[in-house]
Design a protein around this motif. Structure first.
Motif, PDB file in Angstrom:
ATOM      1  N   ALA A  93       0.858  -1.191   0.000  1.00 18.82           N
ATOM      2  CA  ALA A  93       0.000   0.000   0.000  1.00 18.82           C
ATOM      3  C   ALA A  93       0.894   1.240   0.000  1.00 18.82           C
ATOM      4  CB  ALA A  93      -0.914  -0.010   1.221  1.00 18.82           C
ATOM      5  N   ALA A  95      -0.284   3.988  -1.767  1.00 13.59           N
ATOM      6  CA  ALA A  95      -1.187   5.108  -2.058  1.00 13.59           C
ATOM      7  C   ALA A  95      -1.342   6.013  -0.843  1.00 13.59           C
ATOM      8  CB  ALA A  95      -2.554   4.580  -2.485  1.00 13.59           C
ATOM      9  N   PRO A 131     -12.560   4.222   4.342  1.00 11.77           N
ATOM     10  CA  PRO A 131     -12.094   2.941   4.889  1.00 11.77           C
ATOM     11  C   PRO A 131     -10.571   2.842   4.801  1.00 11.77           C
ATOM     12  CG  PRO A 131     -13.066   2.611   2.717  1.00 11.77           C
ATOM     13  CD  PRO A 131     -13.307   4.047   3.073  1.00 11.77           C
ATOM     14  N   LYS A 163       1.833   2.087  13.420  1.00 12.17           N
ATOM     15  CA  LYS A 163       1.068   1.570  12.266  1.00 12.17           C
ATOM     16  C   LYS A 163       1.184   0.048  12.152  1.00 12.17           C
ATOM     17  CE  LYS A 163       1.915   5.501   9.355  1.00 12.17           C
ATOM     18  NZ  LYS A 163       0.954   6.573   9.455  1.00 12.17           N
ATOM     19  N   LYS A 167      -2.449  -1.509  12.131  1.00  7.05           N
ATOM     20  CA  LYS A 167      -2.923  -2.070  10.863  1.00  7.05           C
ATOM     21  C   LYS A 167      -2.690  -3.584  10.804  1.00  7.05           C
ATOM     22  CE  LYS A 167      -2.586   2.304   8.663  1.00  7.05           C
ATOM     23  NZ  LYS A 167      -3.397   2.940   7.628  1.00  7.05           N
TER      24      LYS A 167
HETATM   25  O1  C5P Z   1      -1.485   6.149   9.159  1.00  4.10           O
HETATM   26  P1  C5P Z   1      -1.926   6.043   7.720  1.00  4.10           P
HETATM   27  O2  C5P Z   1      -3.355   5.594   7.676  1.00  4.10           O
HETATM   28  O3  C5P Z   1      -1.667   7.260   6.930  1.00  4.10           O
HETATM   29  O4  C5P Z   1      -1.050   4.854   7.110  1.00  4.10           O
HETATM   30  C1  C5P Z   1      -0.508   4.876   5.817  1.00  4.10           C
HETATM   31  C2  C5P Z   1      -0.520   3.499   5.201  1.00  4.10           C
HETATM   32  O5  C5P Z   1      -1.842   2.976   5.174  1.00  4.10           O
HETATM   33  C3  C5P Z   1      -0.080   3.533   3.759  1.00  4.10           C
HETATM   34  O6  C5P Z   1       0.472   2.277   3.450  1.00  4.10           O
HETATM   35  C4  C5P Z   1      -1.399   3.757   3.019  1.00  4.10           C
HETATM   36  O7  C5P Z   1      -1.347   3.315   1.691  1.00  4.10           O
HETATM   37  C5  C5P Z   1      -2.348   2.915   3.844  1.00  4.10           C
HETATM   38  N1  C5P Z   1      -3.729   3.441   3.889  1.00  4.10           N
HETATM   39  C6  C5P Z   1      -4.769   2.746   3.276  1.00  4.10           C
HETATM   40  N2  C5P Z   1      -6.063   3.215   3.364  1.00  4.10           N
HETATM   41  C7  C5P Z   1      -6.338   4.356   4.018  1.00  4.10           C
HETATM   42  C8  C5P Z   1      -5.287   5.078   4.641  1.00  4.10           C
HETATM   43  C9  C5P Z   1      -4.009   4.598   4.544  1.00  4.10           C
HETATM   44  O8  C5P Z   1      -4.511   1.699   2.649  1.00  4.10           O
HETATM   45  N3  C5P Z   1      -7.595   4.798   4.089  1.00  4.10           N
END
Ligand code: C5P
Length: 225
Positions: A93, A95, A131, A163, A167
């Motif tokens: 990820a 983006a 999301p 993170k 995550k």
């Molecule tokens: O803390 P943050 O949410 O900004 O974390 C960044 C990471 O999470 C990146 O890898 C980003 O691509 C992913 N991300 C995601 N969906 C979101 C927010 C962040 O996949 N809505």
């Protein structure tokens, strides 16, 4: 010639910003150029992976041999990624997904009130949370090896470590340096449960494609370990 470290592997990657419309001519976005994600897609394809790139609105050519799906919004990116994720070995990820979107999209352009005696008031927009795509993929029972990115203005390693937990992913890649947006070079720090590793080791900025090749080699090692 690079060794085919990811031969037979399927890799899904998000890149670029998302664009969240307010009305037909305006929206919320951010300054991600998509260059790091596109460099990673190219490096992974060179390493023999079958690569699907889900890209937000960017001005970049599709790397050779990469399947590309273009999206605008975080919801579209989520919809493109989630049903495909479990069929992949790796999900990266990169983006810069907009955290919020306007709660409603106005069908027509919002007009200024130009009458001379109208009280001056600017519109107020309500936002709603998007999301978390990475967290959603990492929560799948059949999840691929998940890699997240972190761009912060301060306390990068602390936030990257946070993170990892929040995550539920094994690897977070931090963008070092305050201004990587749009640049061709970058320096990274790889944060996992065991510690940190700088890439390149001297911490000096390097071009994104050679960094991407090294990161792909690192991910391949983790996958085979
Ligand atoms: O803390 P943050 O949410 O900004 O974390 C960044 C990471 O999470 C990146 O890898 C980003 O691509 C992913 N991300 C995601 N969906 C979101 C927010 C962040 O996949 N809505």
């Amino acid at each position: 010639v690079q060794p085919k470290l990811l031969a037979g592997k399927r890799l899904l990657i998000t890149a670029g910003p998302t664009f969240e419309p307010i009305d037909p001519v305006r929206g919320i976005t951010n300054r991600s150029s998509g260059k790091m994600g596109f460099a990673l897609a190219r490096a992974a394809a060179e390493a023999g992976a079958e690569v699907t790139l889900v890209a937000g609105p960017v001005h970049l050519a599709t790397p050779h041999g990469v399947r590309r799906i273009d999206v605008q919004t975080a919801l579209q990116m989520h919809e493109a990624v989630l049903p495909r994720a479990a069929a992949h070995d790796i999900f990266i990820a990169t983006a810069a997904v907009a955290d919020w979107r306007p709660a409603t999209m106005n069908e027509h352009k919002i007009k200024k009130d130009k009458s001379p005696d109208a009280p001056k008031s600017a519109p107020v927009f309500e936002l709603t949370e998007n999301p978390d795509i990475l967290a959603a993929v990492a929560a799948l029972p059949d999840k691929p090896f998940c890699v997240g990115f972190a761009a912060e203005s301060q306390d990068l390693i602390k936030h990257a470590r946070d993170k990892l937990q929040r995550k539920g992913v094994p690897l977070i890649v931090g963008n070092l340096g305050p201004a990587t947006f749009g640049r061709d070079d970058n320096a990274l720090v790889l944060v996992d449960a065991d510690g940190e590793r700088h890439l390149p080791a001297d911490g000096q900025a390097r071009d994104k494609l050679s960094l991407a090749r090294e990161l792909v080699a690192d991910i391949a090692r983790r996958l085979h370990a």
